[in-house]
Design an enzyme around this catalytic site. Structure first.
Site, PDB file in Angstrom:
ATOM      1  NE  ARG B 111      -0.751  -0.402   4.979  1.00  0.00           N
ATOM      2  CZ  ARG B 111      -0.744   0.461   6.008  1.00  0.00           C
ATOM      3  NH1 ARG B 111      -1.209   1.694   5.849  1.00  0.00           N
ATOM      4  NH2 ARG B 111      -0.259   0.108   7.179  1.00  0.00           N
ATOM      5  CD  GLU B 150      -1.908   4.781   9.450  1.00  0.00           C
ATOM      6  OE1 GLU B 150      -1.112   4.026   8.885  1.00  0.00           O
ATOM      7  OE2 GLU B 150      -2.591   4.442  10.431  1.00  0.00           O
ATOM      8  CD  GLU B 305      -6.406   3.165  11.513  1.00  0.00           C
ATOM      9  OE1 GLU B 305      -5.575   2.325  11.899  1.00  0.00           O
ATOM     10  OE2 GLU B 305      -6.454   3.598  10.350  1.00  0.00           O
ATOM     11  CE  LYS B 354      -3.204 -14.907   7.359  1.00  0.00           C
ATOM     12  NZ  LYS B 354      -2.173 -14.142   6.658  1.00  0.00           N
TER      13      LYS B 354
END
EC number: 3.2.1.23
Lengths: 671, 671, 671
Positions: B111, B150, B305, B354
């Site tokens: 990303r 971010e 967050e 995950k």
């Protein structure tokens, strides 16, 4: 080698008045006179200021500096300005930029970012050097040339295609045929044979280790490339100013260059010397550095860069405490330095080194550091008669850069081998007992010494066997250690057992070796042969397991499966003795062992003094100068050798036991 | 700055139903209602799902999510989806990929892998943002915009030729001429002068250090490039949805961006906040983060967050113990957070995160973590009246990103300097005593505070001298430390001695400094002037050696050659006082020293409470809300200030001494 | 798998006579006979010597070696010479050079520097292999083929465009459509979806983490690429010499290749085995390596490379003490090795490995190392009858390379997970009690064992659930640990709670997990159900927090918020039991726990012996051979099981309690 003596006892520092408004330079002249400065190093990094583009020269500012210096009776150590290339050059001629082992090209933006083998760098730097030399050849301020700067320190290797081609030619010259090179390097190992010269690659990124002989010759080649850079600058300077002495500054603690090979290039050795001024620092570190620098030409040298107080590049940078700058400068002189320059005169306000100390700190004249400089500078003329005197040493330690390189390139037997540390391990015990030591290359005449030590002499070059056998057979004492005599000058193992060509002299062979894990010890158990040294002493790092021929054991190992086998031996050889130290003994043992070996040869301390009080003698025309230096941060009493002395700095008369303040030094002449 | 107040007290998390079968989304709606969720962050990384190639758009899945949310009364914090570029874009337009300092281009596959200056990235991202904004401008679920994500965190710098050209233009705008830039940056140092703009290089791989002023401006430039990315997205959003508030999430612990410069861009500040939940973590860490975020706009902010329990990116990731998620959320609110979102709603089954915790763990609804979420979410509406309240602080700490950057870029005096740690070193002692602190930039009005602290203010920018002198002369108390006032905004040293422009105010000059080795200490020996603070206290890291002008010593050093010279001073200046802390004292000393300085100004703790019990007051329309938080993992007794309080979550009445369970928090209103 | 039995008990080493003058080879023949050598590995790295350019072959020297060997009755393990490419090939065909994750191409200059997917490398290596095979197919010295060498060890991955294209094809074959791949890999995470195959990138430098499923398949793909390299060489060899056995050497301690997948390719497994001979080394390390190698084909294997004494590539390399080479070779045989080769026969004088030990050291024949080789080699024929015997084991540990890869690729929950260490943690306690263990892949029939242990079985592949449920329901005992059953073969999390498909068998679900910080402990408090194991035991690394279904707790946690909840459970399942160990207990606990579990199944130690005395049984045709090995560096007494034994090496008869010297081993047959 013809002896060169400086015409002056110089004192000063690196100077960049062009970084400040012009009025600061005039203020500097006042401060320099106040401090007794008589030389400054200028023009080291100013290529871009002198030549803003390929067709333009702007010398006016440098003329002004030179003229101002001359007017104020201050000399210039004039840089050739080749140490930092201008930005336009990198843009116009990318070939001048070096390439790393991954094939990535460096960019402009720092210093020393040049490919030493770039023809364009060479061409443009020669034009620059010639232009400077012609312009200032008759200038009254010109005292000496400063060629480039700390060469190779920041670009250890270049891997450009230019350099690769040159390396292939170098190898062709050296070996004649690929087949011969394959054989001498052992390129058959892992099937790395070369059949055409253009198959040869510098040691760039590859899947695993590169042939160690190739690495060694690549290092030799790179050393020669940088020598060529210096030699070509020097050739121009000598042509234009045959009477101006030439130097370039070395760095003792790195192994990038073979400074013994460089010694002939320049008129005198100079060095950048920056021991850590933390109070736990061993004063032997600077002493060893100085002994190496003196050893390069076997002549006095110059401390061309010291820090007035702290540097800015360690993890945390402590100050030189009051008196230490003076003490360490005197220590430098004791070991052969005949001038004292500091980096830097005035603290810079820009760039990477603005928090490196300076003779004139940011706060200016009203500061401890500047006051100490004034004291030191103003008393320095009292030492002028020492200039050119020789340091007196009866013990030599052999140092060899090729050996340093290759013993540390070799994968195994242990990555804990550190050649420089081994030199320290043998040098410091002598230093601590005021037994002065010369550092000598393999090919220097050993017969002027009484004791010669060759620690970790992994590589034994042609001629050394004969030289050291002659030395011992005529009565000298030789000491060597484990992992010596393993390979020849091509890094080929001597078959039949180490120490190879030194086996006859040492009277033994190495059957196997054990590289010890960190924190694992063995010991030397003395067998009583040496009366002065009994008991058991720790050892670490390595154990050779020996098969003795004519050698006699002096100590055996205290543990492991080779317990009871020889760990220290002596071999009578002609009129002399050869000692083999098969492991790395604890410091205390080496102190006593070396003291005993020296005493047997009639070598005794310059002065028997308290711990950390150093004494060295330099002498000129038969007249000795005794340097006594208290490295303790407290006062001590020192008993001078018999006689009456005059303190060169105070003119006081001294005799018998004297009191020395914390970090005080005295320089004495017998009356 | 106009005050922005959220219309709602939001609770929810990051949500990616498109990663699961559609029936899971319907189940999610049930669980969200059960937990009291009223907002989710969506669409942050889904560019590739929205636009599978340059000519195709697939919004159906996102329409479905938005509609489902709306139908269930849940709002969307709608991402602009620009945080992750599609694979086809990297393939079609390689220019969108960033380049590192070695000149190596990044590849698609993670990303944030975009060059912020790529015109093609800008163009395509603007089309994307406009398309999304137009599609959902009237959608009832749309509550706020989440711009990118971010920013700069993973690509700190881009060194592509696109960016290099832009940097040259930026410098040209800033300096006008190369000569001016050479002078302000000091590029003459090491001869790095530039004569044509295209000679200027970003700080890419070069042989040694790059000019520190260049590094600083390169950082400023990069900060502006990322601001431009955000500003351009925001411009489109404001044009289409002028009434929808806009944010983007920050990260407190890094220095990549100058968030003070960013504050005006967005409607409210939001932050990703992930303190390590190990029980030894200092609760001041989150408090400092919150104080910084509140300080950016001097307004409430949003915890966008948090982790429901553990994260997955530390060496070893421990859980938030029962109650800690609630405690830390309440702590966030105490310091100004007016909403609570978590990463992530439902644990993902693919990819890198995950094993990051989620509000709905892999095991599902029947789990401690989800039960705690339900409790927290269902009691949250009781706190709605707190939204928009101001945090009450009389003490400010100055924080400056430019200073942070440059003090850590500088080679030397010690690599141990850590600006953020220094802020903590001064913030935590106040935090521990329940003295609430604002974090302010250099250019904020200081006069609303009683005490202002500027630790390690290496760089002093224009205007700050005047601002702080006014503040002190009118009665304020100012504290600064060693290595302050060293350079101006170009990283040029103030000549004549630090603290440069602050010298008059502080009444002193720094003659020299000593950077201390790790594990080496000095000490402050109090001289009795401060009655509350006597004895000797350890100090470390650094010692300035001072020349006092009008300042008076309060403590002297206990050792080293500057023993007995001033280590802590105070200067009366107008009606106020200016303290200089010349070394880094031990924590206990700073606690007492800051307490005393605050008490002198009438600043007292919100509540006198046991260790690790935090108390903060927010107030709205004159009405105070008292937050009391027990950070201990055991029960304590806390005595409330006089009066009777109502607990906003339980409606219980409280007075006098109350018992607080392990990690319990209460939010009280006086009745 | 058809059982392969070596026709001979081979003894020898790696041999490169072509690196020495020819007379040395003749001397070698004498020494080999003296030592009992009957095989040498040759031609591994000699491509460049065989083919100096693409059109020239020079086999004469290899003919000479082969003929000399044959004449002296020594066999050849003949290398295919593909392990090191010639320099000319890199120059002529740069595509053969691998590329790293930054896109940087490797250079020639070491070994294994080839791109396994280069068509040109494949083509030229096939010509080479065919040429060698045809030339020596009938040669009497040819005993076996040695394919390439330690494949992939030095080039773990290639990122060239050639390989990227091949990877895309591989993925297309595997997934059919991009959409299917997106879904199975979860590429929607962070928006990394692919819509055209050429958008897919290998995991090269990118801004942050790469998708973990992609990483796993990239690893599988790379494993297959290297298998293809081997398979293609083998195909040629089998075509030309169908009766000559083929091997290639493995390395146990790395996870680069999935050796279970490789096992079918070759006739017998061989391994390079180099445990550190420091005296603190655990003798279980070599045992585990041997058990893995035996497990690959469930057949005996060959120790193809051991060190005669020290290696050269550790930080510091210690010797094998007297007797250790023999002891470790016998240990190898105990665990299934049927031949013994050493790296290297004669110490090299050039290159990277000149200080690696050799059977003939630099000093030559008169050396401890060579004497030990002679002893070992000359007594070896006495063990010939053991060749082909099977190792007897009733306990199996499941090992899965895919699992190893993916559990360590996953970011979080803790970077402290070390799969190989976990295997050791369960293997050593059994080893120490002389309970012999097989290592088996997931898909091997478990029903021949009584106890099966699957530590850290993060990935559960299709079929394993059924296999292990059958095993337990029929009476077997199964043990697994925390973080098992988390993902399927695509690295997709099993939703609904771990251990996913093993939940029924284990009778529990994992509600949450806690990854513990280094040096933080929890404990297991036994609840009394297991009578043999009471009290409290330390645990570390990880705690699963469980929801029990049918499982019964045996121990609970001693601290943290989940104190008192189950830490160790058992579930009755059919006729068997399934144990879940939810944390990492201390070694002593596992020793006793595994002893008890084994005893319950009637599995008892081969011999009850003092610490560090190992006993293993191999048997052939119903006749057992008992290996007893004293790993202590001191003498011990060992009581043999009932009966009278004959020592195969001395022919002595032994019964009852025997004395064993330091590092002595005996190999016994019952009479």
């Amino acid at each position: 080698m013809k002896k060169f003596v400086l015409p002056n006892l110089y004192f000063g520092g690196d100077y960049t008045p062009e970084h400040f408004p012009r009025e600061v330079m005039l203020e500097d002249m006042r401060l320099m006179k106040k401090a007794g400065v008589n030389i400054v190093t200028i023009n080291v990094f100013s290529w871009a200021q002198l030549q803003p583009n390929e067709d333009t020269w702007t010398f006016e500012w440098l003329d002004d500096i030179m003229d101002t210096l001359a007017k104020n009776g201050i000399f210039a150590d004039l840089g050739t300005a080749t140490a930092s290339t201008p930005a336009w050059m990198a843009k116009k001629y990318p070939e001048i930029l070096p390439v790393d082992a991954n094939g990535i090209r460096y960019n402009h933006g720092s210093r020393q970012t040049f490919n030493p083998n770039s023809p364009k760098y060479r061409e443009l730097s020669h034009i620059l050097v010639r232009t400077i030399a012609e312009r200032y050849q008759k200038h009254p301020a010109l005292a000496m040339w400063h060629v480039n700067n700390e060469l190779s320190q920041l670009v250890n290797y270049d891997y450009s295609e230019i350099t690769a081609r040159k390396f292939r030619d170098w190898c062709k010259d050296r070996f004649g045929t690929c087949e011969n090179m394959n054989r001498k390097w052992g390129l058959h190992f892992w099937g790395n044979n070369i059949y055409e010269w253009d198959e040869l690659m510098p040691p760039m990124k590859t899947a695993h280790q590169v042939n160690t002989s190739l690495l060694l010759d690549w290092k030799r080649f790179t050393n020669e490339c940088y020598m060529e850079v210096a030699r070509e600058e020097i050739k121009i300077l000598r042509e234009i100013t045959p009477d101006i002495p030439i130097t370039t500054n070395f760095l003792y603690e790195f192994k990038m260059l073979d400074y013994f090979a460089w010694a002939d290039l320049i008129d005198f050795i100079s060095v950048s010397s920056f021991p850590d001024p933390k109070i736990t620092n061993h004063p032997g570190e600077a002493a060893l550095s100085h002994d190496i620098m003196r050893g390069l030409k076997d002549q006095p040298f110059v401390l061309l860069e010291q820090a007035p107080s702290q540097v800015n590049w360690r993890l945390a940078n402590v100050n030189k405490k009051p008196g230490v700058m003076r003490l360490w400068s005197h220590q430098g002189m004791a070991h052969g330095s005949d001038s004292f320059l500091f980096f830097q005169w005035r603290a810079s306000v820009h760039g990477s080194e603005k928090f490196h100390s300076a003779m004139v700190p940011h706060i200016g004249e009203n500061s401890r550091v500047f006051r100490e400089m004034c004291q030191f500078g103003n008393e320095l003329p009292g030492l002028k008669e020492v200039v050119g005197a020789d340091v007196q040493a009866e013990v030599a330690i052999v140092m060899d850069y090729n050996n340093w390189w290759t013993v540390e390139f070799t994968p195994g037997p242990t990555a804990l081998l550190d050649y420089l540390q081994m030199l320290k391990d043998y040098h410091y015990p002598l230093f601590e007992q005021n037994i002065t030591t010369d550092i000598v290359p393999c090919d220097r005449d050993l017969n002027r010494y009484k004791v010669v030590i060759a620690p970790l002499l992994y590589m034994v070059k042609p001629g050394f066997k004969e030289s050291v056998e002659k030395f011992v057979s005529e009565g000298g004492t030789f000491i060597t250690t484990f992992f010596s005599g393993a390979v020849n000058e091509f890094d080929e193992v001597f078959e039949g057992g180490y120490p190879g060509p030194l086996s006859d002299l040492m009277g033994l062979k190495v059957e196997e070796f054990e590289a010890m894990k960190p924190y694992v010890n063995n010991s030397l158990v003395m067998n009583g042969t040496l009366e002065e040294l009994t008991g058991e002493f720790e050892s670490r790092l390595w154990c050779d397991i020996l098969q003795l021929g004519t050698a006699q054991p002096l100590a055996v190992y205290g543990s492991d499966f080779f317990k009871g086998t020889p760990a220290l031996t002596v071999n009578e050889f002609g009129k002399g003795k050869a000692y083999y130290v098969a492991t790395m003994p604890e410091h205390g043992f080496l102190r006593n062992f070396l003291k005993k070996v020296c005493a047997d040869q009639g070598v005794s301390p310059v002065v028997e003094a308290p711990d950390n009080v150093e004494a060295v003698v330099r002498s000129k025309d038969g007249e000795p100068f005794l340097f006594v230096m208290n490295h303790n941060y407290e006062a001590v009493e020192v008993t001078l050798p018999e006689g009456t002395y005059i303190d060169l700095l105070t003119q006081e008369k001294l005799t018998g036991t004297i009191s020395m303040e914390s970090v005080q030094s005295v320089i004495l002449k017998k009356v």
